[in-house]
Design a protein around this motif. Structure first.
Motif, PDB file in Angstrom:
ATOM      1  N   PHE A  85     -56.406  -0.352 -20.589  1.00 31.00           N
ATOM      2  CA  PHE A  85     -56.393   0.582 -21.986  1.00 31.00           C
ATOM      3  C   PHE A  85     -56.440  -0.612 -23.110  1.00 31.00           C
ATOM      4  O   PHE A  85     -57.171  -0.312 -23.992  1.00 31.00           O
ATOM      5  N   ALA A  86     -55.667  -1.459 -22.981  1.00 29.55           N
ATOM      6  CA  ALA A  86     -55.845  -2.699 -23.984  1.00 29.55           C
ATOM      7  C   ALA A  86     -57.152  -3.032 -24.090  1.00 29.55           C
ATOM      8  O   ALA A  86     -57.574  -3.366 -25.299  1.00 29.55           O
ATOM      9  N   ASN A  87     -57.792  -3.605 -23.084  1.00 30.49           N
ATOM     10  CA  ASN A  87     -59.368  -3.984 -23.150  1.00 30.49           C
ATOM     11  C   ASN A  87     -59.859  -2.819 -23.845  1.00 30.49           C
ATOM     12  O   ASN A  87     -61.107  -3.421 -24.445  1.00 30.49           O
ATOM     13  N   VAL A  88     -59.808  -1.626 -23.435  1.00 30.91           N
ATOM     14  CA  VAL A  88     -60.811  -0.962 -24.315  1.00 30.91           C
ATOM     15  C   VAL A  88     -60.200  -0.857 -25.950  1.00 30.91           C
ATOM     16  O   VAL A  88     -61.595  -0.919 -26.769  1.00 30.91           O
ATOM     17  N   TYR A  89     -59.360  -0.818 -26.206  1.00 33.10           N
ATOM     18  CA  TYR A  89     -59.151  -1.278 -27.848  1.00 33.10           C
ATOM     19  C   TYR A  89     -59.667  -2.516 -28.314  1.00 33.10           C
ATOM     20  O   TYR A  89     -60.262  -2.488 -29.179  1.00 33.10           O
ATOM     21  N   ARG A  90     -59.617  -3.402 -27.408  1.00 36.17           N
ATOM     22  CA  ARG A  90     -60.098  -4.560 -28.042  1.00 36.17           C
ATOM     23  C   ARG A  90     -61.507  -4.678 -28.064  1.00 36.17           C
ATOM     24  O   ARG A  90     -62.350  -5.044 -29.133  1.00 36.17           O
ATOM     25  N   ASP A  91     -62.319  -4.249 -26.873  1.00 30.27           N
ATOM     26  CA  ASP A  91     -63.751  -4.302 -26.914  1.00 30.27           C
ATOM     27  C   ASP A  91     -64.249  -3.313 -27.925  1.00 30.27           C
ATOM     28  O   ASP A  91     -65.153  -3.629 -28.575  1.00 30.27           O
ATOM     29  N   TYR A  92     -63.555  -2.054 -28.177  1.00 30.89           N
ATOM     30  CA  TYR A  92     -63.937  -1.220 -29.198  1.00 30.89           C
ATOM     31  C   TYR A  92     -64.105  -1.925 -30.689  1.00 30.89           C
ATOM     32  O   TYR A  92     -64.889  -1.839 -31.475  1.00 30.89           O
ATOM     33  N   ALA A  93     -62.685  -2.452 -30.828  1.00 29.16           N
ATOM     34  CA  ALA A  93     -62.879  -3.322 -32.319  1.00 29.16           C
ATOM     35  C   ALA A  93     -63.545  -4.345 -32.301  1.00 29.16           C
ATOM     36  O   ALA A  93     -64.112  -4.276 -33.452  1.00 29.16           O
ATOM     37  N   LEU A  94     -63.878  -4.912 -31.468  1.00 26.97           N
ATOM     38  CA  LEU A  94     -64.772  -6.088 -31.556  1.00 26.97           C
ATOM     39  C   LEU A  94     -66.327  -5.559 -31.850  1.00 26.97           C
ATOM     40  O   LEU A  94     -67.010  -6.022 -32.574  1.00 26.97           O
ATOM     41  N   ALA A  95     -66.684  -4.631 -31.081  1.00 23.33           N
ATOM     42  CA  ALA A  95     -68.180  -4.004 -31.019  1.00 23.33           C
ATOM     43  C   ALA A  95     -68.141  -2.935 -32.394  1.00 23.33           C
ATOM     44  O   ALA A  95     -69.462  -2.745 -33.115  1.00 23.33           O
ATOM     45  N   HIS A  96     -67.058  -2.271 -32.981  1.00 24.67           N
ATOM     46  CA  HIS A  96     -67.408  -1.299 -33.853  1.00 24.67           C
ATOM     47  C   HIS A  96     -66.088  -1.609 -34.828  1.00 24.67           C
ATOM     48  O   HIS A  96     -64.969  -0.873 -35.247  1.00 24.67           O
ATOM     49  N   PRO A  97     -66.208  -2.867 -35.623  1.00 22.43           N
ATOM     50  CA  PRO A  97     -64.998  -3.285 -36.486  1.00 22.43           C
ATOM     51  C   PRO A  97     -64.515  -1.981 -37.393  1.00 22.43           C
ATOM     52  O   PRO A  97     -63.450  -1.844 -37.921  1.00 22.43           O
ATOM     53  N   GLY A  98     -65.632  -1.454 -38.114  1.00 23.14           N
ATOM     54  CA  GLY A  98     -65.411  -0.311 -39.179  1.00 23.14           C
ATOM     55  C   GLY A  98     -64.819   0.925 -38.463  1.00 23.14           C
ATOM     56  O   GLY A  98     -64.044   1.660 -39.150  1.00 23.14           O
ATOM     57  N   ARG A  99     -65.391   1.110 -37.435  1.00 21.52           N
ATOM     58  CA  ARG A  99     -64.747   2.406 -36.705  1.00 21.52           C
ATOM     59  C   ARG A  99     -63.335   2.020 -36.356  1.00 21.52           C
ATOM     60  O   ARG A  99     -62.640   3.236 -36.600  1.00 21.52           O
ATOM     61  N   PHE A 100     -63.122   0.979 -35.876  1.00 17.11           N
ATOM     62  CA  PHE A 100     -61.591   0.666 -35.358  1.00 17.11           C
ATOM     63  C   PHE A 100     -60.725   0.782 -36.646  1.00 17.11           C
ATOM     64  O   PHE A 100     -59.448   1.169 -36.489  1.00 17.11           O
ATOM     65  N   GLU A 101     -61.331   0.171 -37.903  1.00 18.14           N
ATOM     66  CA  GLU A 101     -60.294   0.534 -39.108  1.00 18.14           C
ATOM     67  C   GLU A 101     -60.134   1.691 -39.407  1.00 18.14           C
ATOM     68  O   GLU A 101     -58.897   2.123 -39.716  1.00 18.14           O
ATOM     69  N   LEU A 144     -44.465  -1.121 -30.153  1.00 16.61           N
ATOM     70  CA  LEU A 144     -44.732  -2.469 -29.808  1.00 16.61           C
ATOM     71  C   LEU A 144     -46.185  -2.837 -29.449  1.00 16.61           C
ATOM     72  O   LEU A 144     -47.011  -3.623 -29.861  1.00 16.61           O
ATOM     73  N   LEU A 145     -46.607  -1.854 -28.303  1.00 13.76           N
ATOM     74  CA  LEU A 145     -48.062  -1.931 -27.645  1.00 13.76           C
ATOM     75  C   LEU A 145     -48.887  -1.927 -28.788  1.00 13.76           C
ATOM     76  O   LEU A 145     -50.087  -2.806 -29.175  1.00 13.76           O
ATOM     77  N   GLY A 146     -48.775  -0.742 -29.630  1.00 13.11           N
ATOM     78  CA  GLY A 146     -49.758  -0.430 -30.689  1.00 13.11           C
ATOM     79  C   GLY A 146     -49.886  -1.608 -31.735  1.00 13.11           C
ATOM     80  O   GLY A 146     -50.986  -1.880 -32.037  1.00 13.11           O
ATOM     81  N   SER A 147     -48.834  -2.104 -31.936  1.00 13.51           N
ATOM     82  CA  SER A 147     -48.564  -3.250 -33.110  1.00 13.51           C
ATOM     83  C   SER A 147     -49.326  -4.620 -32.423  1.00 13.51           C
ATOM     84  O   SER A 147     -50.111  -5.308 -33.174  1.00 13.51           O
ATOM     85  N   VAL A 148     -49.206  -4.726 -31.205  1.00 14.88           N
ATOM     86  CA  VAL A 148     -49.875  -6.218 -30.533  1.00 14.88           C
ATOM     87  C   VAL A 148     -51.107  -5.942 -30.662  1.00 14.88           C
ATOM     88  O   VAL A 148     -52.013  -6.770 -31.046  1.00 14.88           O
ATOM     89  N   GLY A 151     -52.708  -5.852 -33.904  1.00 12.33           N
ATOM     90  CA  GLY A 151     -52.405  -7.118 -34.606  1.00 12.33           C
ATOM     91  C   GLY A 151     -53.474  -8.153 -34.037  1.00 12.33           C
ATOM     92  O   GLY A 151     -54.008  -8.916 -34.809  1.00 12.33           O
ATOM     93  N   TYR A 152     -53.460  -8.159 -32.790  1.00  9.44           N
ATOM     94  CA  TYR A 152     -54.257  -9.292 -32.244  1.00  9.44           C
ATOM     95  C   TYR A 152     -55.717  -9.152 -32.356  1.00  9.44           C
ATOM     96  O   TYR A 152     -56.352 -10.183 -32.881  1.00  9.44           O
ATOM     97  N   VAL A 153     -56.141  -7.840 -32.434  1.00 10.95           N
ATOM     98  CA  VAL A 153     -57.471  -7.567 -32.576  1.00 10.95           C
ATOM     99  C   VAL A 153     -58.000  -7.997 -34.280  1.00 10.95           C
ATOM    100  O   VAL A 153     -58.938  -8.344 -34.639  1.00 10.95           O
ATOM    101  N   LEU A 176     -51.388  -9.959 -22.172  1.00 11.16           N
ATOM    102  CA  LEU A 176     -50.958  -8.631 -21.556  1.00 11.16           C
ATOM    103  C   LEU A 176     -50.339  -9.001 -20.359  1.00 11.16           C
ATOM    104  O   LEU A 176     -49.263  -8.050 -19.867  1.00 11.16           O
ATOM    105  N   ASN A 177     -50.150 -10.245 -19.744  1.00 12.39           N
ATOM    106  CA  ASN A 177     -49.262 -10.589 -18.776  1.00 12.39           C
ATOM    107  C   ASN A 177     -47.923 -10.568 -19.227  1.00 12.39           C
ATOM    108  O   ASN A 177     -46.820  -9.852 -18.551  1.00 12.39           O
ATOM    109  N   ALA A 178     -47.345 -10.974 -20.357  1.00 13.32           N
ATOM    110  CA  ALA A 178     -46.322 -11.103 -20.977  1.00 13.32           C
ATOM    111  C   ALA A 178     -45.662  -9.523 -21.261  1.00 13.32           C
ATOM    112  O   ALA A 178     -44.650  -9.575 -21.054  1.00 13.32           O
ATOM    113  N   LEU A 179     -46.734  -8.896 -21.910  1.00  8.80           N
ATOM    114  CA  LEU A 179     -46.425  -7.209 -22.050  1.00  8.80           C
ATOM    115  C   LEU A 179     -45.945  -6.488 -21.035  1.00  8.80           C
ATOM    116  O   LEU A 179     -44.835  -5.924 -20.686  1.00  8.80           O
ATOM    117  N   ASP A 180     -46.688  -7.041 -19.640  1.00  6.37           N
ATOM    118  CA  ASP A 180     -46.354  -6.063 -18.397  1.00  6.37           C
ATOM    119  C   ASP A 180     -44.981  -6.638 -17.932  1.00  6.37           C
ATOM    120  O   ASP A 180     -44.218  -5.958 -17.401  1.00  6.37           O
TER     121      ASP A 180
END
Length: 190
Positions: A85-101, A144-148, A151-153, A176-180
């Motif tokens: 789930f987290a990787n999808v968000y990160r990958d999408y944000a990096l590939a589509h910064p305007g859409r992520f915004e 918390l997860l949404g914020s992390v 924020g990270y991305v 992600l290990n720490a969140l788990d």
């Protein structure tokens, strides 16, 4: 349709592409009209105004992101689901910064309730069921997860990690290990 074949869907998709190119705040009817070589007024038979365009781009981005996340987490549980789930968000944000915004654009309650944001919340809660979190802790964990993730991305996209070691991928994995670990040991008393 106008002589250039404009439709609402075509405008929204072009707006999403424009957002990725020059930023979500610049994806305006005037800019789209310039790109299509038409007068801005000709777009208003497809979108009511700039806010309507931005809302539609946001809904498109939320739908795309929900589809990707749903596919990624299917059949997974616990840390595997969280990481996917987290990787999808990160990958999408990096590939589509305007859409992520755009996916973070404030929607009115009725539009939000009818959009794919509801799917995001359901997926997140399904992932958290694997950690045995009851309310209200589950809601705290979703926030918390949404914020992390956001924020990270956001920091990574802005180049905030470009000039220091270790590589941002290594930090992402550690986070992600720490969140788990946190989710597995979430305090049960306030």
């Amino acid at each position: 349709m106008t002589r250039v074949g404009l439709t609402t869907e075509r405008l929204v998709r072009a707006g999403a592409e424009l957002a990725d190119e020059i930023g979500f705040e610049h994806a305006t009817p005037a800019e789209l009209a310039r790109r299509f070589g038409v007068k801005t007024a000709s777009l208003y038979s497809h979108v009511r105004n700039a806010h309507d365009l931005k809302t539609r781009i946001a809904l498109l981005a939320l739908e795309e992101l929900a589809d990707l996340a749903s596919t990624a987490v299917a059949g997974r549980a616990g840390k595997d689901a969280l990481t996917a789930f987290a990787n999808v968000y990160r990958d999408y944000a990096l590939a589509h910064p305007g859409r992520f915004e755009a996916a973070r654009f404030r929607l009115d309650p009725e539009t939000a309730a009818a959009g794919a944001g509801v799917r995001h919340a359901r997926m997140m809660r399904a992932i958290l069921r694997g950690y045995d979190l009851a309310e209200p802790r589950q809601t705290h964990a979703v926030r918390l997860l949404g914020s992390v993730f956001s924020g990270y991305v956001g920091l990574e996209s802005a180049g905030g990690f470009d000039h220091s070691a270790p590589d941002s991928q290594e930090s992402w994995t550690e986070i992600l290990n720490a969140l788990d670990a946190l989710l597995r040991t979430w305090p049960t008393d306030s």
